[in-house]
Scaffold this active site. Sequence first.
Site, PDB file in Angstrom:
ATOM      1  CE1 TYR A  23      -3.095  -2.923   0.163  1.00 58.51           C
ATOM      2  CE2 TYR A  23      -3.649  -2.340   2.410  1.00 58.51           C
ATOM      3  CZ  TYR A  23      -3.835  -3.139   1.302  1.00 58.51           C
ATOM      4  OH  TYR A  23      -4.772  -4.148   1.348  1.00 58.51           O
ATOM      5  CG  HIS A  53      -1.298  -8.654  -0.349  1.00 57.58           C
ATOM      6  ND1 HIS A  53      -0.813  -7.375  -0.241  1.00 57.58           N
ATOM      7  CD2 HIS A  53      -2.610  -8.519  -0.617  1.00 57.58           C
ATOM      8  CE1 HIS A  53      -1.783  -6.510  -0.446  1.00 57.58           C
ATOM      9  NE2 HIS A  53      -2.885  -7.179  -0.675  1.00 57.58           N
ATOM     10  N   PRO A  91     -15.667  -4.414   1.370  1.00 59.50           N
ATOM     11  CG  PRO A  91     -15.826  -3.623   3.558  1.00 59.50           C
ATOM     12  CD  PRO A  91     -14.822  -3.908   2.479  1.00 59.50           C
ATOM     13  CG  LEU A  92     -18.983  -0.402   2.397  1.00 60.06           C
ATOM     14  CD1 LEU A  92     -18.869   0.992   3.000  1.00 60.06           C
ATOM     15  CD2 LEU A  92     -20.371  -0.960   2.628  1.00 60.06           C
ATOM     16  N   GLY A  93     -17.971  -2.626  -1.912  1.00 58.76           N
ATOM     17  CA  GLY A  93     -17.931  -2.658  -3.371  1.00 58.76           C
ATOM     18  C   GLY A  93     -17.242  -1.459  -4.000  1.00 58.76           C
ATOM     19  N   GLY A 104     -16.832   1.417  -2.912  1.00 64.10           N
ATOM     20  CA  GLY A 104     -17.600   2.633  -2.694  1.00 64.10           C
ATOM     21  C   GLY A 104     -18.982   2.602  -3.291  1.00 64.10           C
ATOM     22  CG  PHE A 105     -21.849   0.295  -6.579  1.00 56.31           C
ATOM     23  CD1 PHE A 105     -21.761   0.951  -7.804  1.00 56.31           C
ATOM     24  CD2 PHE A 105     -23.043  -0.336  -6.260  1.00 56.31           C
ATOM     25  CE1 PHE A 105     -22.835   0.979  -8.679  1.00 56.31           C
ATOM     26  CE2 PHE A 105     -24.120  -0.318  -7.120  1.00 56.31           C
ATOM     27  CZ  PHE A 105     -24.022   0.340  -8.344  1.00 56.31           C
ATOM     28  CG  PHE A 106     -22.853  -1.879  -2.068  1.00 57.85           C
ATOM     29  CD1 PHE A 106     -24.038  -1.889  -2.789  1.00 57.85           C
ATOM     30  CD2 PHE A 106     -21.897  -2.822  -2.369  1.00 57.85           C
ATOM     31  CE1 PHE A 106     -24.270  -2.828  -3.776  1.00 57.85           C
ATOM     32  CE2 PHE A 106     -22.117  -3.771  -3.350  1.00 57.85           C
ATOM     33  CZ  PHE A 106     -23.304  -3.774  -4.059  1.00 57.85           C
TER      34      PHE A 106
END
Length: 394
Positions: A115, A184, A264-266, A268-270
Amino acid sequence: MENEKMNSENASNAQGEGVNRRDFLSRSALAGAGLALSPLSWAAAKNETSSAALQKPKAMNRRRLGSLEVSALGLGGLSVVGFYTGDVREQRQVNRLYREAFDNGVTLFDTAEVYGPLINERQVGEAVAPFRKEVVIATKFGFDVDPETGERRGLDSRPKTIRRAVEGSLKRLKTDYVDLLYQHRVDPNVPIEDVAGTVKELMQEGKVLHWGLSEPGLNTIRRAHAVQPLAAIQNEYSPWTRDPETGVLPLCEELNIGFVPWCPLGYGFFADAINENTRFSEGDFRAILPRTTPENIPQNLEMLYYIEEWGLHKNATASQITLAWLLAQKPWIVPIPGTSKSVHLRENLKADSVKFSAAELKAFNDGLSKIEIAGAKNAKPVMEAMGVEAPPKG
């Protein structure tokens, strides 16, 4: 990639004339949602609605990844390194964000050597230094990363590379041990027994306390666990990526291994960060993500609208519903949404107060299964590194 979820600040651009669905709670109805809740879920949601979902959490519930106790929600580090949009965040901003997360009960902070590369571990190390012994730091090895330049030269989990990576991580994180160390991605050229054996030695030396794998093949999990018990598996999992439910989750339950959903939120989609008018800036990974291309977004918004409709009746945002749904799947699942903004951090953490009854969970899942998703779950290079089986030990 881990969370590789981003909140609404990460829509690299342009909501344009589109509606920002974060303020959907202020409306009386969702125009054009096109999907209705079942009578069961309407009634259940009405009975269970509580303003607690929007209150600041006083203390977060705890969960176990194997024998490792962590907060129910963790914090991923990609947002503050500017992976999707914007520059690397200033250290003082990162310090404030991580301090607020800790003050609100977060004890799991996820990062990785790549990262940045090398940047996010330094950010996290400084940010958590005042409360280091009270939290769990998770980081990852598995690539050949030049320790001076950060140049990434492909997968490499040879024992000497693992040791070099861990020594570098310890320095950047300003600590003498890593609480949770992941491979990873599986190296197709190195037997997992060699990887597990090296990590076991690092654990015996006190430099690593627990370990895990990210996106491994199922047989590789069994082989690794036989050498040194795994604490966690970290795979992509969200409402539109549910394949863990039929493969890795049953195996985790069998072997008492925790599960950490990245993204977990796709992306940022969700989190309501993307709509029909979104156009990503140059270099934003989501520009090549099949499910967030201009031609696929309209179809996939049906799932977001469905989640928002549930939010109307549980007094929660789409992010909170999505994270609460993940938490409801198993008591040993710990999502790690990432963000660089305090407002989104607070929003995400309130998901721990949003509950699904068994009947609601079934109704929600039934509704999800009826929604057709357009596009592959990830870009081809990412998918090619998922589910890889390590070569046999010679």
